[in-house]
Write an enzyme that holds these catalytic residues in place. Structure first.
Site, short mmCIF file in Angstrom:
data_model
loop_
_atom_site.label_atom_id
_atom_site.label_comp_id
_atom_site.label_asym_id
_atom_site.label_seq_id
_atom_site.Cartn_x
_atom_site.Cartn_y
_atom_site.Cartn_z
N LYS A 173 -10.46 -5.29 -10.31
CA LYS A 173 -10.74 -6.69 -9.93
C LYS A 173 -10.32 -6.81 -8.46
O LYS A 173 -9.14 -6.83 -8.14
CB LYS A 173 -9.95 -7.60 -10.87
CG LYS A 173 -9.48 -8.93 -10.30
CD LYS A 173 -10.57 -9.92 -10.01
CE LYS A 173 -9.99 -11.16 -9.30
NZ LYS A 173 -10.33 -11.22 -7.86
N GLU A 248 3.18 -4.45 -6.28
CA GLU A 248 3.53 -4.40 -4.86
C GLU A 248 3.24 -5.77 -4.28
O GLU A 248 2.10 -6.22 -4.31
CB GLU A 248 2.72 -3.31 -4.13
CG GLU A 248 3.20 -1.90 -4.39
CD GLU A 248 4.65 -1.68 -4.03
OE1 GLU A 248 5.19 -2.41 -3.18
OE2 GLU A 248 5.27 -0.79 -4.64
N CYS A 282 1.13 -6.37 4.76
CA CYS A 282 2.35 -6.58 3.99
C CYS A 282 3.55 -5.96 4.70
O CYS A 282 4.68 -6.35 4.49
CB CYS A 282 2.20 -6.01 2.59
SG CYS A 282 1.64 -4.31 2.63
N GLU A 383 7.57 -15.49 3.56
CA GLU A 383 6.44 -14.73 4.08
C GLU A 383 5.37 -15.70 4.58
O GLU A 383 4.98 -16.63 3.86
CB GLU A 383 5.84 -13.84 2.98
CG GLU A 383 4.73 -12.94 3.50
CD GLU A 383 4.09 -12.09 2.41
OE1 GLU A 383 3.75 -12.65 1.36
OE2 GLU A 383 3.94 -10.87 2.64
P1 NAP Z 1 -2.92 -12.95 -4.29
O1 NAP Z 1 -3.37 -14.32 -4.06
O2 NAP Z 1 -1.72 -12.72 -5.13
O3 NAP Z 1 -4.17 -12.17 -4.88
C1 NAP Z 1 -4.12 -10.79 -5.16
C2 NAP Z 1 -5.14 -10.47 -6.23
O4 NAP Z 1 -4.74 -11.11 -7.44
C3 NAP Z 1 -6.55 -10.99 -5.92
O5 NAP Z 1 -7.50 -10.09 -6.42
C4 NAP Z 1 -6.59 -12.29 -6.70
O6 NAP Z 1 -7.90 -12.73 -7.03
C5 NAP Z 1 -5.84 -11.87 -7.94
N1 NAP Z 1 -5.35 -12.97 -8.75
C6 NAP Z 1 -5.27 -14.29 -8.45
N2 NAP Z 1 -4.77 -14.98 -9.52
C7 NAP Z 1 -4.54 -14.06 -10.49
C8 NAP Z 1 -4.02 -14.12 -11.80
N3 NAP Z 1 -3.63 -15.27 -12.36
N4 NAP Z 1 -3.92 -12.98 -12.50
C9 NAP Z 1 -4.28 -11.79 -11.97
N5 NAP Z 1 -4.79 -11.67 -10.73
C10 NAP Z 1 -4.91 -12.79 -10.01
O7 NAP Z 1 -2.62 -12.19 -2.89
P2 NAP Z 1 -3.55 -12.12 -1.63
O8 NAP Z 1 -3.52 -13.46 -0.96
O9 NAP Z 1 -4.87 -11.52 -1.98
O10 NAP Z 1 -2.80 -11.05 -0.73
C11 NAP Z 1 -1.73 -11.39 0.11
C12 NAP Z 1 -0.41 -10.99 -0.52
O11 NAP Z 1 -0.46 -9.62 -0.88
C13 NAP Z 1 0.76 -11.10 0.43
O12 NAP Z 1 1.85 -11.65 -0.24
C14 NAP Z 1 1.06 -9.67 0.81
O13 NAP Z 1 2.39 -9.40 1.19
C15 NAP Z 1 0.71 -8.96 -0.45
N6 NAP Z 1 0.45 -7.56 -0.21
C16 NAP Z 1 1.39 -6.65 -0.60
C17 NAP Z 1 1.19 -5.31 -0.36
C18 NAP Z 1 2.21 -4.30 -0.78
O14 NAP Z 1 1.88 -3.13 -0.89
N7 NAP Z 1 3.42 -4.71 -1.07
C19 NAP Z 1 0.03 -4.88 0.27
C20 NAP Z 1 -0.91 -5.82 0.65
C21 NAP Z 1 -0.70 -7.17 0.40
P3 NAP Z 1 -8.63 -13.83 -6.11
O15 NAP Z 1 -8.80 -13.21 -4.79
O16 NAP Z 1 -9.90 -14.07 -6.84
O17 NAP Z 1 -7.73 -15.02 -6.09
#
Ligand code: NAP
Length: 481
Positions: A173, A248, A282, A383
């Site tokens: 996904k 992560e 990140c 963040e």
């Molecule tokens: P996000 O909003 O948490 O979304 C991540 C993924 O989860 C997307 O595919 C999203 O789908 C999906 N999602 C949303 N609601 C969900 C639910 N209830 N159940 C399961 N999946 C769901 O994060 P983001 O805005 O895409 O990414 C930014 C964040 O990622 C930041 O906090 C960053 O630090 C973190 N990040 C961490 C790393 C690491 O390795 N630690 C690497 C990269 C990014 P939708 O897009 O359809 O909402």
């Protein structure tokens, strides 16, 4: 003509009743493509297909699975320019950054393809006569992969490749803001001959699909990269079913700058880590913790360098900083800038949306530097995930270490120093999973374990040989001969 991208379930390209748009964040009037909007039913169908494909795929030899990954890497390589341009258009990062990421995805596929021929097990001497003891790896089963938009190719690649080489089948996904880069990898795996059901791709709303995925009967494990909020929710749901889980999540990464550092390179490293990819890594530095003796000079130099950064459409040559990924992300960044103004005063540079010279069609924010930020200010603790740097003052090395570690996150961390003893002291005491010394805090490679500590991560690490631990299980054998 608009290009349309279907979901991929059980070896077929599948459309549904609804679609959603994938738009260029640098020019929102440009439609990159439309995507089939998957539903909970699609997730269930994908999980069922993955379960049906499991015996065949896990029954193949490791090198045979590897050869599919090698071929997928070659296909992506042949489309390198197109795939990188797609990424810049959907996510906004500059074309050189996108090329770097696609190269990394290709390398990841090849690296794990090679693991198919290694797949290290264990063989140890028994205490008993004529007993042969060994442990071999077996796949976990059907694995759900949920990925974010900021590394829309590399993160799907670094989950798909180890999952598949270990013999698992998957349901991916991708993030709704940038699904095309992941779709390109799935397309390559399809063309490389991955048997039907081995790889499944369902794009659409995270809320609906995430719930369906974590509840899907055949699922045995979930690997998630994204925000702490969604990761924590997923953790709770997965625990109810005792699913294996890898998370992560976010960071608030520090770079310590000591007075003995190579000054120019420290300035470059902090600016690079804070602002490249629009601060949407990140591993980006969002706190520079600078020793008192060089504090004022360092702030001045960082501000001077930051003002020179060229912001604009990442497809244009010479542009260094692209837009925020979408309007919501830009609004979040601007809200944090306002919080910074209230607590830390006017930023030393930046601090507003950029809308002149044709940028009004995109989600651009000026690279922003706040100085004299206190440890308890919101912009030093939460963040932001955008082009905002908070500079904090430290009395000395000990004070800098304390500030760096005094945070619930623990993803990446960096130090700039020419003192080897300090560097080692830092390496042993820094509370983060990824450390750099005299380099930017961001910019990792795939050959070593990747992941954080504290609230940033949960479960086994990703990438490198460590990735096999999450995607495989041990079968231990005692054999009397
Ligand atoms: P996000 O909003 O948490 O979304 C991540 C993924 O989860 C997307 O595919 C999203 O789908 C999906 N999602 C949303 N609601 C969900 C639910 N209830 N159940 C399961 N999946 C769901 O994060 P983001 O805005 O895409 O990414 C930014 C964040 O990622 C930041 O906090 C960053 O630090 C973190 N990040 C961490 C790393 C690491 O390795 N630690 C690497 C990269 C990014 P939708 O897009 O359809 O909402």
């Amino acid at each position: 003509m608009t290009t349309h991208f279907a979901n991929y379930i059980d070896g077929e390209w599948v459309n549904g009743a609804a679609t959603f748009d994938n738009r260029n964040p640098a020019h929102t009037d440009e439609l990159v493509g439309t995507f089939a909007k998957g539903t909970a039913r699609d997730i269930e169908a994908a999980a069922a297909a993955a379960a049906a494909a499991l015996p065949g795929w896990s029954g193949l030899s490791g090198p045979a699975r590897g050869s599919i990954l090698y071929q997928a890497a070659d296909i992506l390589d042949r489309r390198f320019e197109q795939v990188a341009a797609d990424m810049t258009r959907e996510e906004g990062k500059t074309l050189p950054e996108a090329k770097g990421e696609v190269r990394r995805s290709i390398n990841i596929l090849r690296y794990f393809a090679g693991e198919g021929a290694r797949m290290p097990g264990m063989l140890v001497p028994s205490e008993r006569d004529r007993v042969h003891m060994f442990a071999l790896r077996k796949p976990v089963g059907v694995v759900g992969l949920v990925t974010p938009w900021n590394f829309p190719s590399a993160i799907p690649a670094w989950k798909l490749a180890p999952a598949l080489i270990c013999g698992n089948t998957v349901v991916l996904k991708p993030a709704s803001a940038a699904p095309l880069s992941a779709w390109r990898i799935v397309e390559a795996l399809h063309e490389a001959g991955a048997p039907k059901g081995v790889v499944n791709f369902v794009a659409g709303s995270g809320g609906e699909l995430g719930k369906a995925l974590v509840g899907a009967g055949p699922l045995r494990a979930v690997s998630f990269t994204g925000s702490c909020e969604i990761g924590s929710w997923l953790h709770g749901e997965a625990s109810k079913r005792r699913l294996r889980i890898q998370l992560e999540m976010g960071g608030k990464n520090p770079t310590i700058v000591l007075a003995d550092a190579d000054f120019r390179s420290a300035v470059e490293n902090v600016v690079n880590a804070a602002f490249f990819s629009t601060g949407q890594k990140c591993t980006a530095t969002s706190r520079a913790i600078v020793e008192d003796a060089i504090y004022d000079r360092f702030v001045e130099a960082v501000v001077e360098r930051t003002k020179k950064l060229k912001v604009g459409d990442g497809m244009q040559p010479g542009i260094e900083i692209g837009p925020c990924v979408d309007e919501a992300q830009m609004e979040t960044v601007l809200r944090y800038v306002e919080a910074g103004r209230r607590e830390s005063g006017e930023p030393k540079c930046g601090g507003r949306r950029l809308a002149e010279n044709g940028l009004d069609q995109g989600w651009f924010v000026e690279p922003t530097v706040f100085a004299d930020v206190a440890e308890d200010h919101v912009i030093a603790r939460e963040e932001i995930f955008g082009p905002v740097l908070a500079i904090l003052r430290a009395r000395d090395f000990e004070d800098a270490m304390r500030i760096a570690n005094n945070i619930p996150f623990g993803l990446s961390s960096s130090i700039q120093t020419s003192n080897l003893s300090r560097a080692f002291e830092y390496i042993y005491r820094a509370e983060a999973g990824l450390l750099t010394v005299n380099l930017p805090s961001a910019g990792v490679e795939y050959q070593l374990p990747f992941g954080g500590t504290k609230d940033s991560s949960f479960g086994p690490k990703e990438q490198g040989p460590a990735a096999l631990e999450f995607y495989s299980d041990w079968k231990t054998v005692y054999l009397k001969y």
